[in-house]
Design a protein around this motif. Structure first.
Motif, PDB file in Angstrom:
ATOM      1  N   ILE A 119       0.908  -1.220   0.062  1.00  0.00           N
ATOM      2  CA  ILE A 119       0.155  -0.005   0.075  1.00  0.00           C
ATOM      3  C   ILE A 119       0.864   1.378   0.117  1.00  0.00           C
ATOM      4  O   ILE A 119       0.764   2.107  -0.832  1.00  0.00           O
ATOM      5  CB  ILE A 119      -0.952  -0.114   1.210  1.00  0.00           C
ATOM      6  CG1 ILE A 119      -2.082  -1.207   1.232  1.00  0.00           C
ATOM      7  CG2 ILE A 119      -1.503   1.350   1.283  1.00  0.00           C
ATOM      8  CD1 ILE A 119      -2.896  -0.985   0.257  1.00  0.00           C
ATOM      9  N   GLU A 174       1.020   3.543  -5.111  1.00  0.00           N
ATOM     10  CA  GLU A 174       0.770   4.614  -5.969  1.00  0.00           C
ATOM     11  C   GLU A 174       1.946   4.851  -7.038  1.00  0.00           C
ATOM     12  O   GLU A 174       1.761   5.450  -8.137  1.00  0.00           O
ATOM     13  CB  GLU A 174       1.133   5.976  -4.994  1.00  0.00           C
ATOM     14  CG  GLU A 174       1.001   7.440  -5.572  1.00  0.00           C
ATOM     15  CD  GLU A 174      -0.491   7.735  -5.827  1.00  0.00           C
ATOM     16  OE1 GLU A 174      -0.818   8.202  -6.659  1.00  0.00           O
ATOM     17  OE2 GLU A 174      -1.478   7.178  -5.068  1.00  0.00           O
ATOM     18  N   ASN A 210     -10.214  -1.990   3.171  1.00  0.00           N
ATOM     19  CA  ASN A 210     -10.802  -0.745   2.980  1.00  0.00           C
ATOM     20  C   ASN A 210      -9.883   0.414   2.400  1.00  0.00           C
ATOM     21  O   ASN A 210     -10.004   1.516   2.341  1.00  0.00           O
ATOM     22  CB  ASN A 210     -11.296  -0.202   4.188  1.00  0.00           C
ATOM     23  CG  ASN A 210     -12.553  -1.069   4.490  1.00  0.00           C
ATOM     24  OD1 ASN A 210     -13.384  -1.427   3.746  1.00  0.00           O
ATOM     25  ND2 ASN A 210     -12.663  -1.483   5.907  1.00  0.00           N
ATOM     26  N   GLU A 211      -8.710  -0.092   1.994  1.00  0.00           N
ATOM     27  CA  GLU A 211      -7.742   0.821   1.124  1.00  0.00           C
ATOM     28  C   GLU A 211      -8.221   1.213  -0.169  1.00  0.00           C
ATOM     29  O   GLU A 211      -8.099   0.049  -0.873  1.00  0.00           O
ATOM     30  CB  GLU A 211      -6.323   0.113   1.145  1.00  0.00           C
ATOM     31  CG  GLU A 211      -5.784  -0.001   2.500  1.00  0.00           C
ATOM     32  CD  GLU A 211      -5.066   1.309   3.038  1.00  0.00           C
ATOM     33  OE1 GLU A 211      -4.952   2.447   2.430  1.00  0.00           O
ATOM     34  OE2 GLU A 211      -4.806   1.335   4.414  1.00  0.00           O
ATOM     35  N   LYS A 212      -8.501   2.589  -0.326  1.00  0.00           N
ATOM     36  CA  LYS A 212      -9.063   3.126  -1.603  1.00  0.00           C
ATOM     37  C   LYS A 212      -7.954   2.773  -2.897  1.00  0.00           C
ATOM     38  O   LYS A 212      -8.453   2.242  -3.913  1.00  0.00           O
ATOM     39  CB  LYS A 212      -9.327   4.334  -1.574  1.00  0.00           C
ATOM     40  CG  LYS A 212     -10.017   4.919  -2.872  1.00  0.00           C
ATOM     41  CD  LYS A 212     -10.404   6.391  -2.385  1.00  0.00           C
ATOM     42  CE  LYS A 212     -11.008   7.112  -3.707  1.00  0.00           C
ATOM     43  NZ  LYS A 212     -11.248   8.516  -3.616  1.00  0.00           N
ATOM     44  N   LYS A 213      -6.593   2.661  -2.360  1.00  0.00           N
ATOM     45  CA  LYS A 213      -5.693   2.632  -3.762  1.00  0.00           C
ATOM     46  C   LYS A 213      -5.742   1.290  -4.109  1.00  0.00           C
ATOM     47  O   LYS A 213      -5.378   0.915  -5.175  1.00  0.00           O
ATOM     48  CB  LYS A 213      -4.272   3.040  -3.154  1.00  0.00           C
ATOM     49  CG  LYS A 213      -3.245   3.293  -4.151  1.00  0.00           C
ATOM     50  CD  LYS A 213      -3.824   4.257  -5.220  1.00  0.00           C
ATOM     51  CE  LYS A 213      -2.933   4.089  -6.313  1.00  0.00           C
ATOM     52  NZ  LYS A 213      -3.432   5.211  -7.401  1.00  0.00           N
ATOM     53  N   SER A 269      -8.385  -0.740  -4.302  1.00  0.00           N
ATOM     54  CA  SER A 269      -9.440  -0.936  -5.114  1.00  0.00           C
ATOM     55  C   SER A 269      -9.026  -0.396  -6.644  1.00  0.00           C
ATOM     56  O   SER A 269      -9.576  -0.818  -7.422  1.00  0.00           O
ATOM     57  CB  SER A 269     -10.716  -0.535  -4.635  1.00  0.00           C
ATOM     58  OG  SER A 269     -11.151  -1.385  -3.644  1.00  0.00           O
ATOM     59  N   GLU A 270      -8.596   0.880  -6.413  1.00  0.00           N
ATOM     60  CA  GLU A 270      -8.463   1.511  -7.832  1.00  0.00           C
ATOM     61  C   GLU A 270      -7.380   0.832  -8.534  1.00  0.00           C
ATOM     62  O   GLU A 270      -7.632   0.958  -9.588  1.00  0.00           O
ATOM     63  CB  GLU A 270      -7.985   2.993  -7.355  1.00  0.00           C
ATOM     64  CG  GLU A 270      -8.789   3.961  -6.629  1.00  0.00           C
ATOM     65  CD  GLU A 270      -8.160   5.362  -6.168  1.00  0.00           C
ATOM     66  OE1 GLU A 270      -6.978   5.325  -6.208  1.00  0.00           O
ATOM     67  OE2 GLU A 270      -9.090   6.142  -5.856  1.00  0.00           O
ATOM     68  N   LYS A 310     -14.143  -6.568  -3.387  1.00  0.00           N
ATOM     69  CA  LYS A 310     -14.384  -5.200  -2.865  1.00  0.00           C
ATOM     70  C   LYS A 310     -14.142  -4.166  -3.905  1.00  0.00           C
ATOM     71  O   LYS A 310     -14.671  -2.922  -3.993  1.00  0.00           O
ATOM     72  CB  LYS A 310     -13.303  -5.001  -1.509  1.00  0.00           C
ATOM     73  CG  LYS A 310     -13.367  -3.405  -1.179  1.00  0.00           C
ATOM     74  CD  LYS A 310     -14.644  -3.462  -0.041  1.00  0.00           C
ATOM     75  CE  LYS A 310     -14.352  -1.930   0.529  1.00  0.00           C
ATOM     76  NZ  LYS A 310     -15.641  -1.696   1.533  1.00  0.00           N
ATOM     77  N   ALA A 311     -13.259  -4.530  -4.770  1.00  0.00           N
ATOM     78  CA  ALA A 311     -12.985  -3.700  -6.012  1.00  0.00           C
ATOM     79  C   ALA A 311     -14.034  -3.280  -6.959  1.00  0.00           C
ATOM     80  O   ALA A 311     -14.194  -2.625  -7.980  1.00  0.00           O
ATOM     81  CB  ALA A 311     -11.818  -3.934  -6.728  1.00  0.00           C
TER      82      ALA A 311
END
Length: 189
Positions: free
Chosen positions: A40, A60, A83-86, A88-89, A113-114
């Motif tokens: 992450i 990132e 729950n890490e948005k990155k 899923s993105e 989740k994604a």
């Protein structure tokens, strides 16, 4: 045989290294793949078996357009990154770019989740499925050892050899059926 570029291995705290060991062996030994480890935040993580892995990059920093595969092991730390948005993105971006995603056991939750398991077949441990049933409500649980649906491969934790061979098939890694069968036998010994 196809040319495998980069394989991105997405690691998280308490990842289960045994779930991807066979796959990494084949990717390096047969596919001559470049393995890139990502976390992450780019910080090191410790596996469930006590291995400390220093990540090459953070999510990132990933350049997914040069990837041949995303590989994510399960493990006890899925809840720490679910729950890490990155996360899923990056999975959505890989899926939209037609880059295969292989998720073992609990990592299937991250794919769900994604939102990219909708209307797809998948597998994981029954306990994982039951605990996260709401995330899987628009997908079909098969309970098989390994499940392939489009470019998404899901596997149970103990299907290590089968996952490796399935990924090898998807990436056209074997020069012929004889090589495939010899490696399959070797991994199952």
């Amino acid at each position: 045989m196809s040319k495998i570029k980069n394989v991105i291995v997405v690691l998280h705290p308490k990842f289960a290294e045994f779930q991807i060991g066979h796959t990494l062996f084949l990717l390096k030994k047969v596919g001559n793949a470049n393995i890139i480890t990502a976390t992450i935040d780019g910080n090191p993580v410790e596996s469930i078996g006590g291995l400390n892995v220093h990540a090459d990059v953070s999510l990132e920093q990933l350049k997914i357009d040069q990837a041949s595969l995303f590989l994510i092991p399960g493990g006890d730390g899925i809840q720490e990154v679910i729950n890490e948005k990155k996360m899923s993105e990056i999975l959505v971006k890989a899926f939209d770019s037609n880059i295969p995603i292989a998720a073992s056991c609990g990592a299937t939750v991250l794919v769900a989740k994604a939102g990219i398991l909708k209307k797809k077949k998948f597998t994981c441990a029954m306990k994982t499925y039951e605990h996260h049933r709401s995330l899987f409500e628009h997908a079909t649980y098969t309970g098989t050892n390994v499940q392939v649906d489009d470019s998404i491969i899901t596997a149970k934790a103990t299907a290590c050899a089968e996952l490796a061979i399935t990924i090898g098939d998807l990436l056209n890694m074997f020069k012929d059926d004889n090589q495939r069968e010899k490696l399959n036998s070797f991994l199952k010994e």
